[in-house]
Design a protein around this motif. Structure first.
Motif, PDB file in Angstrom:
ATOM      1  N   LEU A   1     -39.273 -42.498 -75.457  1.00 30.85           N
ATOM      2  CA  LEU A   1     -38.557 -42.240 -76.710  1.00 30.85           C
ATOM      3  C   LEU A   1     -37.084 -42.037 -76.426  1.00 30.85           C
ATOM      4  O   LEU A   1     -36.704 -41.475 -75.386  1.00 30.85           O
ATOM      5  CB  LEU A   1     -39.126 -40.991 -77.412  1.00 30.85           C
ATOM      6  CG  LEU A   1     -40.536 -41.102 -77.972  1.00 30.85           C
ATOM      7  CD1 LEU A   1     -41.009 -39.720 -78.448  1.00 30.85           C
ATOM      8  CD2 LEU A   1     -40.577 -42.095 -79.129  1.00 30.85           C
ATOM      9  N   ALA A   2     -36.226 -42.461 -77.361  1.00 35.90           N
ATOM     10  CA  ALA A   2     -34.773 -42.300 -77.225  1.00 35.90           C
ATOM     11  C   ALA A   2     -34.273 -41.297 -78.264  1.00 35.90           C
ATOM     12  O   ALA A   2     -34.756 -41.274 -79.411  1.00 35.90           O
ATOM     13  CB  ALA A   2     -34.062 -43.640 -77.395  1.00 35.90           C
ATOM     14  N   ASP A   3     -33.309 -40.456 -77.831  1.00 36.08           N
ATOM     15  CA  ASP A   3     -32.692 -39.531 -78.795  1.00 36.08           C
ATOM     16  C   ASP A   3     -32.083 -40.316 -79.960  1.00 36.08           C
ATOM     17  O   ASP A   3     -31.525 -41.422 -79.762  1.00 36.08           O
ATOM     18  CB  ASP A   3     -31.609 -38.700 -78.111  1.00 36.08           C
ATOM     19  CG  ASP A   3     -32.215 -37.734 -77.088  1.00 36.08           C
ATOM     20  OD1 ASP A   3     -33.443 -37.492 -77.172  1.00 36.08           O
ATOM     21  OD2 ASP A   3     -31.456 -37.233 -76.234  1.00 36.08           O
ATOM     22  N   HIS A   4     -32.148 -39.708 -81.151  1.00 34.81           N
ATOM     23  CA  HIS A   4     -31.764 -40.464 -82.354  1.00 34.81           C
ATOM     24  C   HIS A   4     -31.023 -39.538 -83.329  1.00 34.81           C
ATOM     25  O   HIS A   4     -31.341 -38.350 -83.428  1.00 34.81           O
ATOM     26  CB  HIS A   4     -33.017 -41.043 -83.023  1.00 34.81           C
ATOM     27  CG  HIS A   4     -32.716 -42.024 -84.108  1.00 34.81           C
ATOM     28  ND1 HIS A   4     -32.088 -43.220 -83.882  1.00 34.81           N
ATOM     29  CD2 HIS A   4     -32.971 -41.969 -85.439  1.00 34.81           C
ATOM     30  CE1 HIS A   4     -31.964 -43.864 -85.021  1.00 34.81           C
ATOM     31  NE2 HIS A   4     -32.496 -43.115 -85.990  1.00 34.81           N
ATOM     32  N   ILE A   5     -30.048 -40.086 -83.982  1.00 37.77           N
ATOM     33  CA  ILE A   5     -29.304 -39.366 -85.055  1.00 37.77           C
ATOM     34  C   ILE A   5     -29.533 -40.109 -86.372  1.00 37.77           C
ATOM     35  O   ILE A   5     -29.320 -41.327 -86.441  1.00 37.77           O
ATOM     36  CB  ILE A   5     -27.795 -39.285 -84.746  1.00 37.77           C
ATOM     37  CG1 ILE A   5     -27.558 -38.496 -83.458  1.00 37.77           C
ATOM     38  CG2 ILE A   5     -27.056 -38.607 -85.904  1.00 37.77           C
ATOM     39  CD1 ILE A   5     -26.095 -38.439 -83.030  1.00 37.77           C
ATOM     40  N   SER A   6     -29.947 -39.385 -87.376  1.00 33.70           N
ATOM     41  CA  SER A   6     -30.272 -40.011 -88.664  1.00 33.70           C
ATOM     42  C   SER A   6     -29.462 -39.364 -89.783  1.00 33.70           C
ATOM     43  O   SER A   6     -28.952 -38.243 -89.638  1.00 33.70           O
ATOM     44  CB  SER A   6     -31.780 -39.874 -88.953  1.00 33.70           C
ATOM     45  OG  SER A   6     -32.085 -40.447 -90.199  1.00 33.70           O
ATOM     46  N   THR A   7     -29.385 -40.060 -90.886  1.00 33.06           N
ATOM     47  CA  THR A   7     -28.667 -39.584 -92.094  1.00 33.06           C
ATOM     48  C   THR A   7     -29.673 -39.060 -93.100  1.00 33.06           C
ATOM     49  O   THR A   7     -30.712 -39.700 -93.337  1.00 33.06           O
ATOM     50  CB  THR A   7     -27.848 -40.722 -92.733  1.00 33.06           C
ATOM     51  OG1 THR A   7     -26.950 -41.230 -91.756  1.00 33.06           O
ATOM     52  CG2 THR A   7     -27.061 -40.211 -93.938  1.00 33.06           C
ATOM     53  N   PRO A   8     -29.423 -37.914 -93.710  1.00 33.42           N
ATOM     54  CA  PRO A   8     -30.369 -37.374 -94.709  1.00 33.42           C
ATOM     55  C   PRO A   8     -30.649 -38.375 -95.818  1.00 33.42           C
ATOM     56  O   PRO A   8     -29.731 -39.032 -96.328  1.00 33.42           O
ATOM     57  CB  PRO A   8     -29.654 -36.131 -95.246  1.00 33.42           C
ATOM     58  CG  PRO A   8     -28.706 -35.731 -94.163  1.00 33.42           C
ATOM     59  CD  PRO A   8     -28.275 -37.005 -93.524  1.00 33.42           C
TER      60      PRO A   8
ATOM     61  N   CYS B   1     -38.115 -36.785 -77.279  1.00 31.39           N
ATOM     62  CA  CYS B   1     -36.760 -37.175 -77.715  1.00 31.39           C
ATOM     63  C   CYS B   1     -36.258 -36.147 -78.729  1.00 31.39           C
ATOM     64  O   CYS B   1     -37.048 -35.408 -79.311  1.00 31.39           O
ATOM     65  CB  CYS B   1     -36.735 -38.576 -78.300  1.00 31.39           C
ATOM     66  SG  CYS B   1     -37.468 -38.686 -79.957  1.00 31.39           S
ATOM     67  N   ARG B   2     -34.979 -36.124 -78.888  1.00 27.70           N
ATOM     68  CA  ARG B   2     -34.367 -35.205 -79.866  1.00 27.70           C
ATOM     69  C   ARG B   2     -33.845 -36.009 -81.073  1.00 27.70           C
ATOM     70  O   ARG B   2     -33.137 -37.010 -80.900  1.00 27.70           O
ATOM     71  CB  ARG B   2     -33.216 -34.427 -79.231  1.00 27.70           C
ATOM     72  CG  ARG B   2     -32.529 -33.473 -80.239  1.00 27.70           C
ATOM     73  CD  ARG B   2     -31.534 -32.581 -79.539  1.00 27.70           C
ATOM     74  NE  ARG B   2     -32.215 -31.637 -78.659  1.00 27.70           N
ATOM     75  CZ  ARG B   2     -32.765 -30.494 -79.079  1.00 27.70           C
ATOM     76  NH1 ARG B   2     -32.724 -30.171 -80.368  1.00 27.70           N
ATOM     77  NH2 ARG B   2     -33.353 -29.679 -78.235  1.00 27.70           N
ATOM     78  N   LEU B   3     -34.197 -35.527 -82.252  1.00 27.11           N
ATOM     79  CA  LEU B   3     -33.743 -36.146 -83.510  1.00 27.11           C
ATOM     80  C   LEU B   3     -32.804 -35.177 -84.228  1.00 27.11           C
ATOM     81  O   LEU B   3     -33.161 -34.005 -84.420  1.00 27.11           O
ATOM     82  CB  LEU B   3     -34.926 -36.488 -84.421  1.00 27.11           C
ATOM     83  CG  LEU B   3     -34.567 -36.993 -85.826  1.00 27.11           C
ATOM     84  CD1 LEU B   3     -33.860 -38.344 -85.738  1.00 27.11           C
ATOM     85  CD2 LEU B   3     -35.825 -37.097 -86.690  1.00 27.11           C
ATOM     86  N   GLU B   4     -31.651 -35.663 -84.573  1.00 25.50           N
ATOM     87  CA  GLU B   4     -30.692 -34.880 -85.367  1.00 25.50           C
ATOM     88  C   GLU B   4     -30.490 -35.575 -86.712  1.00 25.50           C
ATOM     89  O   GLU B   4     -30.180 -36.776 -86.753  1.00 25.50           O
ATOM     90  CB  GLU B   4     -29.358 -34.756 -84.630  1.00 25.50           C
ATOM     91  CG  GLU B   4     -29.399 -33.851 -83.419  1.00 25.50           C
ATOM     92  CD  GLU B   4     -28.005 -33.603 -82.874  1.00 25.50           C
ATOM     93  OE1 GLU B   4     -27.095 -33.441 -83.712  1.00 25.50           O
ATOM     94  OE2 GLU B   4     -27.825 -33.588 -81.647  1.00 25.50           O
ATOM     95  N   VAL B   5     -30.690 -34.791 -87.776  1.00 30.12           N
ATOM     96  CA  VAL B   5     -30.469 -35.320 -89.136  1.00 30.12           C
ATOM     97  C   VAL B   5     -29.255 -34.615 -89.714  1.00 30.12           C
ATOM     98  O   VAL B   5     -29.267 -33.416 -89.980  1.00 30.12           O
ATOM     99  CB  VAL B   5     -31.683 -35.072 -90.047  1.00 30.12           C
ATOM    100  CG1 VAL B   5     -31.431 -35.654 -91.416  1.00 30.12           C
ATOM    101  CG2 VAL B   5     -32.937 -35.684 -89.418  1.00 30.12           C
ATOM    102  N   LYS B   6     -28.167 -35.335 -89.828  1.00 33.58           N
ATOM    103  CA  LYS B   6     -26.946 -34.731 -90.360  1.00 33.58           C
ATOM    104  C   LYS B   6     -26.161 -35.772 -91.146  1.00 33.58           C
ATOM    105  O   LYS B   6     -26.282 -36.977 -90.904  1.00 33.58           O
ATOM    106  CB  LYS B   6     -26.101 -34.169 -89.230  1.00 33.58           C
ATOM    107  CG  LYS B   6     -25.655 -35.204 -88.206  1.00 33.58           C
ATOM    108  CD  LYS B   6     -24.824 -34.537 -87.106  1.00 33.58           C
ATOM    109  CE  LYS B   6     -24.351 -35.570 -86.075  1.00 33.58           C
ATOM    110  NZ  LYS B   6     -23.511 -34.945 -85.037  1.00 33.58           N
ATOM    111  N   ALA B   7     -25.386 -35.249 -92.075  1.00 33.13           N
ATOM    112  CA  ALA B   7     -24.604 -36.143 -92.937  1.00 33.13           C
ATOM    113  C   ALA B   7     -23.495 -36.787 -92.122  1.00 33.13           C
ATOM    114  O   ALA B   7     -22.907 -36.162 -91.232  1.00 33.13           O
ATOM    115  CB  ALA B   7     -24.028 -35.370 -94.099  1.00 33.13           C
TER     116      ALA B   7
END
Length: 511
Positions: A422-429, A501-507
């Motif tokens: 798994l790869a770390d991922h940044i997502s948008t709300p 993996c780490r998931l960050e959900v931020k605007a």
């Protein structure tokens, strides 16, 4: 001018020369004439000439002068008492000589009517060119009713004004006006108006003042009261009338009350048939004013005529419906679409004020069955009932097809191992995101997804797919709360393996 002469010898035929008692041997300077006066209408009494009015020695100050009101009837002139006769010795009785033209004033100039009301008239004039050689006393205003012969003075004594207002006149009177300048020597020639003055009621053209909230379409709901108060003006009081779409009002449903300054239209309980254009007409002496008021009586619309489920695929369902037959006497604001899960039976709104008659509902949960319904909406609100789908939309899981054995397979048994972590991922709300990894194991391993070491299997927010060794976790519309460490664990009889993996959900940053 020569002085008075003594009487001659009785034998002489020349009469003695007499000087009037009010005369002056030296001409007096003429005074200035300014101001105005307010008078009341005189009686139609005995005839009185300007010369007789001028012989009053005193002059009244400018201001209001009271006089008896007119009775409209001619009276018989009173006989005048004869003047006392004083005979001269040894000579015949002397008579008063007529004033010479240069001793009396000329006629006033520019006699004109300034204003005519329903009970008064105002006239003005300019001083005469010649004020006479003797003392100037003022002006006498006289009236003569149409059809009468005598001139009746308004002011019995001369007044030093060049404008007078005569009040308390009767409506409908017609009379002529003249004014005479008076000096100590007598009255000069009068200035007379060419046309008679007619006292008639002042006519004010009718006007309608429509209130601001009635200048646009006036909207009421069925059953509510309609109460329109429309002010108007005019003198005398005009006559008001109403029409509905060009026809007379229905007295059984509409009440109208008209006063001196307004007209009120009242409907106790409005119906849709009361909609239309109401026109108020105010008429007076051939003049009229009109005002149109548009009224719209509305109610809730009917529900859509029918609704059907067109198709179901994946997590989506397509719907179609027909518009309602009754829109409530006004245009629709749109449709409200709702869904309900068969398990809970609770309705949730999916679309509001949606104008097309077809839509696609997405993000349905796998394994659930749904019903759908549609409401119509206008200014009064949603329709009392809704069109509901007859069949359910079943969101099915993907079928797994087993392949038959065609040959003897080799033993490829091995413990799970991840070939792609798994790869770390940044997502948008609000935007769905997916996590990917690949695993190799035989027999096929059981895949378990965890968030922060907590099993998330069965949570409808997450959708886990494992196919051909590729493991996918779909997170529907994540929020910052969904941030954290996600773990994929593969287990079979030979062992287990896991990746994180780490998931960050931020605007996203705004510029």
């Amino acid at each position: 001018m020569p002085g008075p002469r003594c009487p001659r010898h009785p034998g002489s035929t020349d009469p003695p020369l007499l000087i009037p008692a009010h005369s002056s041997l030296t001409p007096q300077p003429a005074p200035a004439m300014t101001g105005k006066a307010t008078l009341e209408a005189p009686d139609c009494g005995p005839e009185e000439t300007a010369s007789e009015s001028a012989n009053v020695p005193a002059t009244e100050p400018s201001g209001e002068v009271a006089a008896p009101k007119s009775t409209g009837e001619e009276q018989t002139p009173k006989p005048q008492e004869p003047a006392p006769h004083v005979p001269a010795p040894d000579a015949p009785a002397a008579s008063k000589p007529a004033p010479r033209s240069e001793d009396v004033p000329s006629a006033p100039l520019l006699l004109a009517v300034e204003d005519v009301g329903d009970s008064s008239v105002t006239v003005s004039w300019e001083p005469p060119e010649w004020l006479g050689k003797l003392g100037f006393q003022g002006y006498v205003l006289e009236l003569r009713r149409e059809g009468a012969l005598e001139w009746v003075p308004v002011n019995t004594r001369p007044m030093m004004v060049t404008q007078q207002t005569v009040r308390n006149l009767a409506l409908g009177d017609k009379f002529f006006v003249r004014v005479t300048a008076v000096s100590s020597a007598g009255a000069g020639p009068p200035a007379v108006l060419d046309q008679p003055v007619h006292i008639q009621e002042t006519i004010e053209a009718p006007k309608i003042r429509v209130p601001r909230h009635l200048r646009q379409t006036y909207i009421r709901q069925v059953g509510e009261a309609i109460n329109l108060q429309i002010p108007f003006q005019g003198n005398p009081t005009p006559r008001a009338s109403w029409t509905h779409n060009g026809h007379a009002l229905d007295s059984q449903r509409v009440n109208v009350r008209t006063g001196d300054q307004d007209s009120i239209l009242f409907i106790r309980s409005a119906q849709r048939s009361d909609s239309g254009c109401y026109e108020l007409t105010v008429q007076l002496e051939g003049l009229e004013a009109k005002a149109a008021i548009d009224i719209l009586v509305i109610e809730k619309p009917g529900s859509p005529s029918s609704i059907r489920l067109l198709d179901v695929w994946g997590c989506n369902a397509a719907l179609e419906w027909t518009p309602p037959q009754d829109t409530g006497n006004t245009e629709l604001l749109g449709y409200t679409v709702q869904k309900a899960d068969k398990k809970t039976g609770q309705w949730f709104t999916v679309l509001e004020r949606y104008h097309p008659t077809t839509c696609t509902i997405s993000d349905l949960i796998v394994g659930n069955s749904y019903s759908f319904r549609v409401f119509s909406e206008n200014l009064c609100g949603l329709s009392d009932s809704a069109a509901v789908t007859k069949e359910l939309a079943h969101i099915q899981k993907t079928d797994i097809v087993a392949k038959p054995k065609s040959f003897v397979e080799r033993d490829f048994s091995e413990a799970p191992s991840f070939t792609q972590p798994l790869a770390d991922h940044i997502s948008t709300p609000g935007y769905s995101t997916q996590l990917f990894c690949s695993v190799r194991a035989s027999p096929k391993p059981k895949i378990i997804w965890m968030k922060n070491k907590m099993n998330i299997q069965g949570d409808p927010k997450y959708r886990a797919i494992s196919e051909q060794g590729v493991c996918t976790l779909e997170i529907r519309k994540p929020s910052p709360f969904d941030s954290g460490v996600y773990t994929c664990k593969a287990i079979n009889v030979l062992g287990e393996a896991s990746v994180d993996c780490r998931l960050e959900v931020k605007a996203s940053a705004t510029h």
